[in-house]
Scaffold this active site. Sequence first.
Site, PDB file in Angstrom:
ATOM      1  N   LYS A  63    -104.332  59.524   6.081  1.00  0.00           N
ATOM      2  CA  LYS A  63    -103.635  59.056   4.873  1.00  0.00           C
ATOM      3  C   LYS A  63    -103.133  57.621   5.011  1.00  0.00           C
ATOM      4  CE  LYS A  63    -102.358  63.723   3.509  1.00  0.00           C
ATOM      5  NZ  LYS A  63    -101.321  64.696   3.185  1.00  0.00           N
ATOM      6  N   ASP A  99     -99.190  64.203  -3.197  1.00  0.00           N
ATOM      7  CA  ASP A  99     -98.455  65.217  -2.414  1.00  0.00           C
ATOM      8  C   ASP A  99     -96.989  65.251  -2.854  1.00  0.00           C
ATOM      9  OD1 ASP A  99    -100.557  66.002  -0.752  1.00  0.00           O
ATOM     10  OD2 ASP A  99    -100.108  64.471   0.753  1.00  0.00           O
TER      11      ASP A  99
HETATM   12  P1  NDP Z   1     -97.165  64.916  11.113  1.00  0.00           P
HETATM   13  O1  NDP Z   1     -98.024  65.167  12.304  1.00  0.00           O
HETATM   14  O2  NDP Z   1     -97.118  63.543  10.516  1.00  0.00           O
HETATM   15  O3  NDP Z   1     -95.612  65.319  11.496  1.00  0.00           O
HETATM   16  C1  NDP Z   1     -95.324  66.509  12.159  1.00  0.00           C
HETATM   17  C2  NDP Z   1     -93.787  66.655  12.366  1.00  0.00           C
HETATM   18  O4  NDP Z   1     -93.585  67.952  12.931  1.00  0.00           O
HETATM   19  C3  NDP Z   1     -93.157  65.649  13.316  1.00  0.00           C
HETATM   20  O5  NDP Z   1     -91.905  65.259  12.790  1.00  0.00           O
HETATM   21  C4  NDP Z   1     -92.965  66.447  14.624  1.00  0.00           C
HETATM   22  O6  NDP Z   1     -91.838  66.054  15.388  1.00  0.00           O
HETATM   23  C5  NDP Z   1     -92.725  67.839  14.077  1.00  0.00           C
HETATM   24  N1  NDP Z   1     -93.098  68.909  15.000  1.00  0.00           N
HETATM   25  C6  NDP Z   1     -94.339  69.216  15.442  1.00  0.00           C
HETATM   26  N2  NDP Z   1     -94.284  70.309  16.251  1.00  0.00           N
HETATM   27  C7  NDP Z   1     -92.981  70.688  16.308  1.00  0.00           C
HETATM   28  C8  NDP Z   1     -92.298  71.746  16.972  1.00  0.00           C
HETATM   29  N3  NDP Z   1     -92.948  72.627  17.746  1.00  0.00           N
HETATM   30  N4  NDP Z   1     -90.962  71.856  16.789  1.00  0.00           N
HETATM   31  C9  NDP Z   1     -90.293  70.980  16.006  1.00  0.00           C
HETATM   32  N5  NDP Z   1     -90.886  69.944  15.353  1.00  0.00           N
HETATM   33  C10 NDP Z   1     -92.218  69.811  15.509  1.00  0.00           C
HETATM   34  O7  NDP Z   1     -97.584  65.987  10.045  1.00  0.00           O
HETATM   35  P2  NDP Z   1     -97.638  65.868   8.437  1.00  0.00           P
HETATM   36  O8  NDP Z   1     -96.306  65.442   7.919  1.00  0.00           O
HETATM   37  O9  NDP Z   1     -98.830  65.088   8.022  1.00  0.00           O
HETATM   38  O10 NDP Z   1     -97.923  67.402   8.026  1.00  0.00           O
HETATM   39  C11 NDP Z   1     -96.971  68.389   8.333  1.00  0.00           C
HETATM   40  C12 NDP Z   1     -97.407  69.734   7.749  1.00  0.00           C
HETATM   41  O11 NDP Z   1     -97.466  69.657   6.324  1.00  0.00           O
HETATM   42  C13 NDP Z   1     -98.780  70.195   8.216  1.00  0.00           C
HETATM   43  O12 NDP Z   1     -98.638  71.522   8.679  1.00  0.00           O
HETATM   44  C14 NDP Z   1     -99.637  70.140   6.944  1.00  0.00           C
HETATM   45  O13 NDP Z   1    -100.592  71.165   6.949  1.00  0.00           O
HETATM   46  C15 NDP Z   1     -98.590  70.366   5.859  1.00  0.00           C
HETATM   47  N6  NDP Z   1     -98.991  69.807   4.534  1.00  0.00           N
HETATM   48  C16 NDP Z   1     -99.078  70.656   3.448  1.00  0.00           C
HETATM   49  C17 NDP Z   1     -99.435  70.183   2.195  1.00  0.00           C
HETATM   50  C18 NDP Z   1     -99.562  71.120   1.029  1.00  0.00           C
HETATM   51  O14 NDP Z   1    -100.158  70.735   0.009  1.00  0.00           O
HETATM   52  N7  NDP Z   1     -99.026  72.321   1.083  1.00  0.00           N
HETATM   53  C19 NDP Z   1     -99.724  68.741   1.957  1.00  0.00           C
HETATM   54  C20 NDP Z   1     -99.557  67.925   3.142  1.00  0.00           C
HETATM   55  C21 NDP Z   1     -99.216  68.457   4.383  1.00  0.00           C
HETATM   56  P3  NDP Z   1     -91.922  64.862  16.492  1.00  0.00           P
HETATM   57  O15 NDP Z   1     -91.753  63.574  15.741  1.00  0.00           O
HETATM   58  O16 NDP Z   1     -90.746  65.154  17.390  1.00  0.00           O
HETATM   59  O17 NDP Z   1     -93.229  64.981  17.191  1.00  0.00           O
END
Ligand code: NDP
Length: 263
Positions: A63, A99
């Site tokens: 993105k 989104d």
């Molecule tokens: P990113 O990879 O950009 O961000 C992931 C975030 O999750 C980070 O802040 C990370 O923290 C945190 N994280 C990951 N693992 C853990 C854990 N075990 N415990 C706590 N925090 C954790 O992801 P996106 O924002 O791009 O996407 C996030 C989710 O949103 C995905 O699952 C995606 O499928 C969903 N999504 C759904 C949509 C829909 O239409 N329903 C549209 C877009 C996305 P840290 O910074 O500490 O690593």
Amino acid sequence: MKLFTIFGDPVGHSRSPLMHNCVFKELKIDACYTRTHLTDGSRLRSVFMAKGLTGANVTVPHKEAAYEQCDEVRGIAATIKAVNTLVLEKGRLIGYNTDAEGFVRAIESFGPIRSALILGAGGTARALSIALRARGIEVSVLNRSAGRLEYFRNEGIASYTWENFSPASYDMVINTTSAGLTGSDLPLPKTVLLDLLGRTKAAVDVIYGKETPFLREVKTLGLPYKDGSDMLLQQGVLANRLFLRDAYACEEIEPPMKRSFIL
Ligand code: NDP
């Protein structure tokens, strides 16, 4: 025939082709929507042009790369710096983010929301925080680590790590972390999460197609909740409207797209 695709890595799981093709079929539009597995995001624009596409969606992890490669970025995508919808207009690549707006439409059924805590600080958290704040909702962000919080601080959004957060009362808690996507992780240590949810009126997880450990806790407490299916549907409706250059209203696009969810 107009051609559309979704770019992502991975992309095999995406429901977008089914959602958009259902609309094209029912509205008798001569168009086809496919999947494109793209590992190198810097090739997005050249692949778009080479395939002769009219429009596309972009999913994880491209993105931000899509944002960089547009000739023009419109609406909230410019603030978020992430594009999930591309449309070719007079040979120019125009980028949008549906989104954020899709999420806002998805939570309308909860009624007025005054405050929201977003768990996670990735691209989705950025999109939702800007869209919710634009609706006058007081937004806070809580993330496992500090690294990604700079964006929110620069935007003047209250942001916390696990170390400096104390549970408070929010109208809505939104899980945008990928915790629970594949395993049994909660987005927060369990004691803090239960304390937080005990003070919360409603909860949403943006993950769809499975019951996450977060939503299991929410259900146990009997809170009103949603998973990410409605957000997925609404971002798709808004993208389809852009693809078809506003020829159809959201109310005409939504029913056939919704029917794709039961196929
Ligand atoms: P990113 O990879 O950009 O961000 C992931 C975030 O999750 C980070 O802040 C990370 O923290 C945190 N994280 C990951 N693992 C853990 C854990 N075990 N415990 C706590 N925090 C954790 O992801 P996106 O924002 O791009 O996407 C996030 C989710 O949103 C995905 O699952 C995606 O499928 C969903 N999504 C759904 C949509 C829909 O239409 N329903 C549209 C877009 C996305 P840290 O910074 O500490 O690593």
